[in-house]
Motif scaffolding. Sequence first.
Motif, PDB file in Angstrom:
ATOM      1  N   VAL A  80      -7.548   1.040 -11.861  1.00  0.00           N
ATOM      2  CA  VAL A  80      -7.737   1.309 -10.607  1.00  0.00           C
ATOM      3  C   VAL A  80      -8.539   3.136 -10.551  1.00  0.00           C
ATOM      4  O   VAL A  80      -8.880   3.647  -9.795  1.00  0.00           O
ATOM      5  CB  VAL A  80      -6.325   1.795  -9.837  1.00  0.00           C
ATOM      6  N   SER A 118      -8.791   7.021 -12.943  1.00  0.00           N
ATOM      7  CA  SER A 118      -8.240   7.916 -13.984  1.00  0.00           C
ATOM      8  C   SER A 118      -7.567   9.367 -13.379  1.00  0.00           C
ATOM      9  O   SER A 118      -7.536   9.662 -12.354  1.00  0.00           O
ATOM     10  CB  SER A 118      -9.197   8.373 -14.923  1.00  0.00           C
ATOM     11  N   LEU A 119      -6.885  10.031 -14.201  1.00  0.00           N
ATOM     12  CA  LEU A 119      -6.410  11.256 -13.980  1.00  0.00           C
ATOM     13  C   LEU A 119      -6.220  11.970 -15.158  1.00  0.00           C
ATOM     14  O   LEU A 119      -6.199  11.650 -16.347  1.00  0.00           O
ATOM     15  CB  LEU A 119      -4.903  10.940 -13.309  1.00  0.00           C
ATOM     16  N   ILE A 141       2.378   8.593 -16.341  1.00  0.00           N
ATOM     17  CA  ILE A 141       2.870   7.448 -15.523  1.00  0.00           C
ATOM     18  C   ILE A 141       3.270   8.178 -14.541  1.00  0.00           C
ATOM     19  O   ILE A 141       3.048   7.642 -13.063  1.00  0.00           O
ATOM     20  CB  ILE A 141       4.143   7.023 -16.307  1.00  0.00           C
ATOM     21  N   ASN A 142       3.919   9.250 -14.170  1.00  0.00           N
ATOM     22  CA  ASN A 142       4.501  10.080 -13.167  1.00  0.00           C
ATOM     23  C   ASN A 142       3.355  10.434 -12.225  1.00  0.00           C
ATOM     24  O   ASN A 142       3.312  10.034 -10.838  1.00  0.00           O
ATOM     25  CB  ASN A 142       5.187  11.491 -13.367  1.00  0.00           C
ATOM     26  N   ASN A 143       2.261  10.866 -12.561  1.00  0.00           N
ATOM     27  CA  ASN A 143       1.090  11.334 -11.955  1.00  0.00           C
ATOM     28  C   ASN A 143       0.506  10.061 -11.266  1.00  0.00           C
ATOM     29  O   ASN A 143      -0.030  10.049 -10.399  1.00  0.00           O
ATOM     30  CB  ASN A 143      -0.115  12.166 -12.793  1.00  0.00           C
ATOM     31  N   ARG A 170       1.883   7.280 -10.497  1.00  0.00           N
ATOM     32  CA  ARG A 170       2.566   6.860  -9.246  1.00  0.00           C
ATOM     33  C   ARG A 170       2.420   7.812  -8.218  1.00  0.00           C
ATOM     34  O   ARG A 170       2.134   7.268  -6.977  1.00  0.00           O
ATOM     35  CB  ARG A 170       3.993   7.153  -9.979  1.00  0.00           C
ATOM     36  N   ASP A 171       2.053   8.979  -8.495  1.00  0.00           N
ATOM     37  CA  ASP A 171       1.683  10.050  -7.259  1.00  0.00           C
ATOM     38  C   ASP A 171       0.450   9.766  -6.645  1.00  0.00           C
ATOM     39  O   ASP A 171       0.254  10.225  -5.615  1.00  0.00           O
ATOM     40  CB  ASP A 171       2.296  11.412  -7.596  1.00  0.00           C
ATOM     41  N   VAL A 172      -0.505   9.608  -7.706  1.00  0.00           N
ATOM     42  CA  VAL A 172      -1.717   9.571  -7.307  1.00  0.00           C
ATOM     43  C   VAL A 172      -2.289   8.140  -6.615  1.00  0.00           C
ATOM     44  O   VAL A 172      -2.998   8.053  -5.608  1.00  0.00           O
ATOM     45  CB  VAL A 172      -2.818  10.199  -8.171  1.00  0.00           C
ATOM     46  N   TYR A 173      -1.818   7.083  -7.325  1.00  0.00           N
ATOM     47  CA  TYR A 173      -2.440   5.677  -7.228  1.00  0.00           C
ATOM     48  C   TYR A 173      -1.389   4.813  -6.605  1.00  0.00           C
ATOM     49  O   TYR A 173      -1.958   3.544  -6.371  1.00  0.00           O
ATOM     50  CB  TYR A 173      -2.839   5.251  -8.613  1.00  0.00           C
ATOM     51  N   ARG A 185       0.347   5.608  -3.688  1.00  0.00           N
ATOM     52  CA  ARG A 185       0.945   6.220  -2.403  1.00  0.00           C
ATOM     53  C   ARG A 185       0.851   5.087  -1.237  1.00  0.00           C
ATOM     54  O   ARG A 185       1.575   5.142  -0.182  1.00  0.00           O
ATOM     55  CB  ARG A 185      -0.025   7.383  -2.095  1.00  0.00           C
ATOM     56  N   ARG A 186      -0.045   4.211  -1.374  1.00  0.00           N
ATOM     57  CA  ARG A 186       0.171   3.102  -0.322  1.00  0.00           C
ATOM     58  C   ARG A 186       0.566   1.719  -0.607  1.00  0.00           C
ATOM     59  O   ARG A 186       0.017   0.681  -0.466  1.00  0.00           O
ATOM     60  CB  ARG A 186      -1.322   2.995   0.392  1.00  0.00           C
ATOM     61  N   GLU A 242       0.550   0.323  -3.242  1.00  0.00           N
ATOM     62  CA  GLU A 242      -0.484  -0.537  -4.263  1.00  0.00           C
ATOM     63  C   GLU A 242       0.343  -1.148  -5.347  1.00  0.00           C
ATOM     64  O   GLU A 242      -0.269  -2.105  -6.049  1.00  0.00           O
ATOM     65  CB  GLU A 242      -1.523   0.253  -4.584  1.00  0.00           C
TER      66      GLU A 242
END
Lengths: 94, 328, 251
Positions: free
Chosen positions: A23, A25-26, A35-37, A39-42, A44-45, A47
Amino acid sequence: MKNEWPLWEVFIRSQHGLAHRHVGSLHAPDAAMAINNARDVYTRRNEGTSIWVVKAVDITASDPDDKQALFDPAQSKVYRHPTFFPMPDEVKGL
Amino acid sequence: MYAQMVDTGSPDNQALDAREARFQQRIDDGIRIEPQDWMPERYRKTLIRQISQHAHSEIVGQLPEGNWITRAPSLKRKAILLAKVQDEAGHGLYLYSAAETLGISRDQMVDDLHTGKAKYSSIFNYPTLTWADVGAIGWLVDGSAIMNQIPLCRCSYGPYARAMIRVCKEEAFHMRQGYDLMLALCRGTPAQKAMAQDALNRWWWPSLMMFGPPDGDSVHSAQSQAWKIKLFTNDELRQKMVDQTVPQAEYLGLTIPDADLKWNAERGHYDYGAIDWDEFYAVVKGNGPCNRERLDTRRQAWDDGAWFREALVAHADKQAQREHARAA
Amino acid sequence: MNTARHDYLLRFGDNALILSQRLAEWCGKGPALEEDMALTNTALDLLGQARLWLSLAAEQAGDGADEDTLAYLRDDRAFRNVLLVEQPNGSYASTLARQFLFDAWSSLALRRLLVSSDAAIAAIAEKAVKEVGYHLRRSSDLMVRLGDGTERSHALLQAALDQVWPYHHELFTGDAVDTEMTAAGIGFDPASLRDDWLAYVREVLAEATLSLPKDSGWRPKGGKQGLHSEHLSKLLAEMQVLPRSHPGARW
């Protein structure tokens, strides 16, 4: 630059039964925070139901110069596709 | 647009070499360029400039609307705005990631923003003075942005196109949110309606400027179009925005602040008045009302956060060493 | 109207609302893009919780009140949040230390409310407890990473922790409202959460190589009864400016 958080590739499984899909990168200092990031970035809707992260530098990719050698041979194998075998319309169950 | 006046580098005077001709052929054939593929250095640099400018616009663009999060007039509007400004951060993140595939680090891009080497959209250097400005930004600015972004979902560079698909999916309704906010104001008290008109008065012209200079002055356009990283010209998009927005303003009962605005039946488009390009260039050069504040805010957030970013790296290193020691 | 229940709902609602308002001040200014988004998720969760609590309180009041009249048209003396959540953000370290102490309390408090005899309260707790579980995981994780990060981050976190520490006492101090709610099976005795809270906080701080702050004897309180620090009325002045200056307007 010094001390930049490494880049991670994020894969999300949207529903049970489907494969994880890339999906985006970060950046994160380590896998757990990636993993935490993610969750918070990808997600949110709504998904995702599962997250994979892989350090971007750990991915081995095929060489674009090999493209012809790797993929062209498959083009001539029409018999690997279902449409290669026309069936009489009146025969059912095939 | 979110990426204005992107320099495409000096074109080679020599004939394109065979490799570049093959590259152009792939683009003409609609085949996406991927990170490991060979690409002309000018294409790579232009894309870095364009994508990072777009990313910076999302990040700086958080600030004008963010200015009203703590003062949003209802809890529902507060939640909507908070989520929206967070979406902008996400869009910045997707775009930075796309640019990183071209061999530049995010930290380098951030540094370029902070030193003024990289630009961001001129629109975000205007102040948000009232709550209605939040509506005007959603309606006009996001409305314009999406017009440019939808075609970019088909641009020639794979990671950029994929980032834009994600951005568009999340952004398509930001414009509706803005319009919904304006609608509530226009159906409200006279003071609320006046607030809406005032916002339109101030945001209309900057929104038109946002598409960049007129096509005649847009020196890099032709190359970008050939590379399919720019799919419509500035004037085409600007006209589309005007045509789309005029009836929307009429429905709100608001007046667009342009005495020369009128329907041209022959062209099938609205004619509009002359844009003050001196103002545009002044803002691009750093002399808009909020250029300094916006950059200072970004720089300060970055500097204040340095200890946080460094500490997390230090901790991750320690943990890795501990695991290594345990394994040994 | 059961004024104790009304007050009780406001306490949970106002804690969530005021803390969300504080966290929202960071939006767009966080120390890293990913962190900015994560903290905003927490702010959004808390705002959502605040709306549920305040709507329930408004429903009980039944005088035409709604979540917005409660959020925007009460003066600071009518707010029932603890002093901890209204404290200014300060540095990101202070924001995190405040968040960690609050999340650890909130997670325990909501778990108690899951078994509330009041079905509407239990239903809100059911939704909120999952969100707060994640907030706590995140704030604990960051305490550990930053406490055991660089010398500088360690010093910043320790100073931040020492600074917000006195405000935790109020979370565990009960009053007549708590007593009445506990007796009715709706709520719980705040003091009964203290041991579990302290055990958890101790464990995280130990892993973070941070020391448990010493008790200075200063135990500020009063927020739950509407006696706040100077910070709240300023926060409200900003938050409430539009509905206050446009009475009756709809947004």
